[in-house]
Design an enzyme around this catalytic site. Structure first.
Site, short mmCIF file in Angstrom:
data_model
loop_
_atom_site.label_atom_id
_atom_site.label_comp_id
_atom_site.label_asym_id
_atom_site.label_seq_id
_atom_site.Cartn_x
_atom_site.Cartn_y
_atom_site.Cartn_z
N ASP A 183 0.86 -1.19 0.00
CA ASP A 183 0.00 0.00 0.00
C ASP A 183 0.89 1.24 0.00
OD1 ASP A 183 -2.62 1.38 0.24
OD2 ASP A 183 -1.86 2.02 2.17
N SER A 184 0.30 2.36 -0.39
CA SER A 184 1.06 3.61 -0.35
C SER A 184 1.48 3.95 1.08
CB SER A 184 0.21 4.75 -0.91
OG SER A 184 -1.00 4.84 -0.17
N CYS A 189 -4.21 -1.37 -2.31
CA CYS A 189 -4.39 0.07 -2.46
C CYS A 189 -5.21 0.27 -3.72
CB CYS A 189 -3.02 0.74 -2.60
SG CYS A 189 -3.09 2.49 -2.98
N GLU A 243 -4.33 9.68 8.09
CA GLU A 243 -2.87 9.64 8.25
C GLU A 243 -2.40 10.53 9.40
OE1 GLU A 243 -0.11 8.23 6.26
OE2 GLU A 243 -1.63 6.86 5.51
N CYS A 258 -11.29 2.83 -0.71
CA CYS A 258 -9.95 3.28 -0.33
C CYS A 258 -9.66 2.55 0.97
CB CYS A 258 -9.90 4.79 -0.12
SG CYS A 258 -8.34 5.34 0.62
N HIS A 309 -7.94 3.21 3.40
CA HIS A 309 -7.88 4.04 4.60
C HIS A 309 -9.26 4.27 5.24
CE1 HIS A 309 -3.84 5.08 3.34
NE2 HIS A 309 -3.67 5.82 4.42
N1 DGL Z 1 -4.97 3.47 0.55
C1 DGL Z 1 -5.04 4.08 -0.74
C2 DGL Z 1 -6.21 3.54 -1.55
O1 DGL Z 1 -6.80 2.51 -1.22
C3 DGL Z 1 -5.09 5.57 -0.73
C4 DGL Z 1 -4.07 6.30 0.06
C5 DGL Z 1 -3.29 7.28 -0.76
O2 DGL Z 1 -3.85 8.26 -1.27
O3 DGL Z 1 -2.08 7.05 -0.86
O4 DGL Z 1 -6.55 4.15 -2.54
#
Ligand code: DGL
Length: 272
Positions: free
Chosen positions: A8-9, A71, A156, A190, A192
């Site tokens: 993931d990012s 991600c 975050e 997403c 997050h």
């Molecule tokens: N977790 C990432 C996703 O599912 C998004 C986080 C980011 O913007 O880096 O898209």
């Protein structure tokens, strides 16, 4: 013997890893968060592709046979090119899977009104990946989208449960529901966003259900592994977890518990 890589990012993919570990406790997983370059959500196609490719190659170098892009942004902007251009140039049969396909294969079974709302990063929403993929499996379903660019930053920066956070959650939920008042299912597209579930539930009418991806991805991965014995045969089954981040490991360890549900001991790596 090989492992499964989860990328993931940043922290978001830990919500997916949590479900994978629950579903497959014996499997060995390596998690990589590209925290130094996160968030990916507003970055260009080329940049997300370059960063994701570097991270996938790093996971391959750690003996990962299979890498899950946990991600949505990376799945939307990098997966196809990695699968179609990079993997055929390798001779080792390694695989990369994303989170969009498994989700779109099942999400259509959740709605009664055939109207689904998608919440994601700007990159995921602009890519139209969910609209395109859902149309393949459930052509009768109408998809309404809303980009929530600030939500990843709220998560975050550990701003959960604050009045200001609730304001921005309500803002985007209201925007989405204004697009159609018969939406009965909302996908948190997403990794997050499950962290914002309490704020989301506060403002979402109770007849609308929320779908998160962790369990869907875990169920589909088990199914995939059952169908690909050539991969499964190479995977080590000793329940080992490794955590890597491209930024400060102590920051990662402090935050990771919120996403993963237990404390972790990460190691910092420099990529590329
Ligand atoms: N977790 C990432 C996703 O599912 C998004 C986080 C980011 O913007 O880096 O898209």
């Amino acid at each position: 013997m090989s492992k499964i890589g989860v990328f993931d990012s940043g922290y978001g993919g830990l919500t997916v890893l949590k479900s994978l570990v629950t579903a497959m406790p014996e499997m060995n997983f390596v998690y990589l968060g590209d925290n130094a370059r996160a968030p990916y959500g507003d970055r260009s196609f080329e940049t997300v592709f370059q960063y994701t490719r570097e991270c996938v190659n790093w996971l391959f170098d750690q003996d990962c046979e299979l890498v899950i892009l946990a991600c949505n942004t990376a799945s939307a902007k990098a997966l196809r090119q990695i699968q179609q251009v990079d993997l055929p140039l390798r001779n080792d049969n390694k695989r990369v899977l994303g989170v969009i396909r498994p989700t779109t294969e099942t999400i259509g079974n959740e709605t009664q009104t055939n109207k689904i709302g998608i919440l994601g990063t700007s990159g995921t929403i602009k890519s139209e990946s969910y609209k395109i993929e859902i149309a393949k499996f459930f052509p009768q379903i109408q998809v309404f989208q809303e980009a929530c660019p600030i939500w990843v930053h709220l998560v975050e920066n550990d701003l959960l449960g604050l009045e200001g956070t609730d304001f921005f959650v309500k803002y985007h939920i209201d925007n989405l529901l204004l697009k159609d008042n018969e939406i009965d299912t909302i996908l948190l597209a997403c990794t997050h966003y499950p962290l914002l579930i309490e704020s989301i539930e506060k403002v979402l009418p109770s007849h609308i259900q929320i779908v998160s991806q962790g369990e869907i991805v875990a169920t589909k991965l088990i199914d995939y592994l059952n169908r690909h014995s050539e991969i499964t045969a190479k995977l080590e089954l000793s329940g080992k977890r490794e955590f890597y981040t491209t930024d400060q490991f102590n920051d990662f360890n402090t935050h990771a518990g919120k996403f993963y549900g237990q404390s972790v001991n990460a190691v910092r790596v420099v990529i590329p």
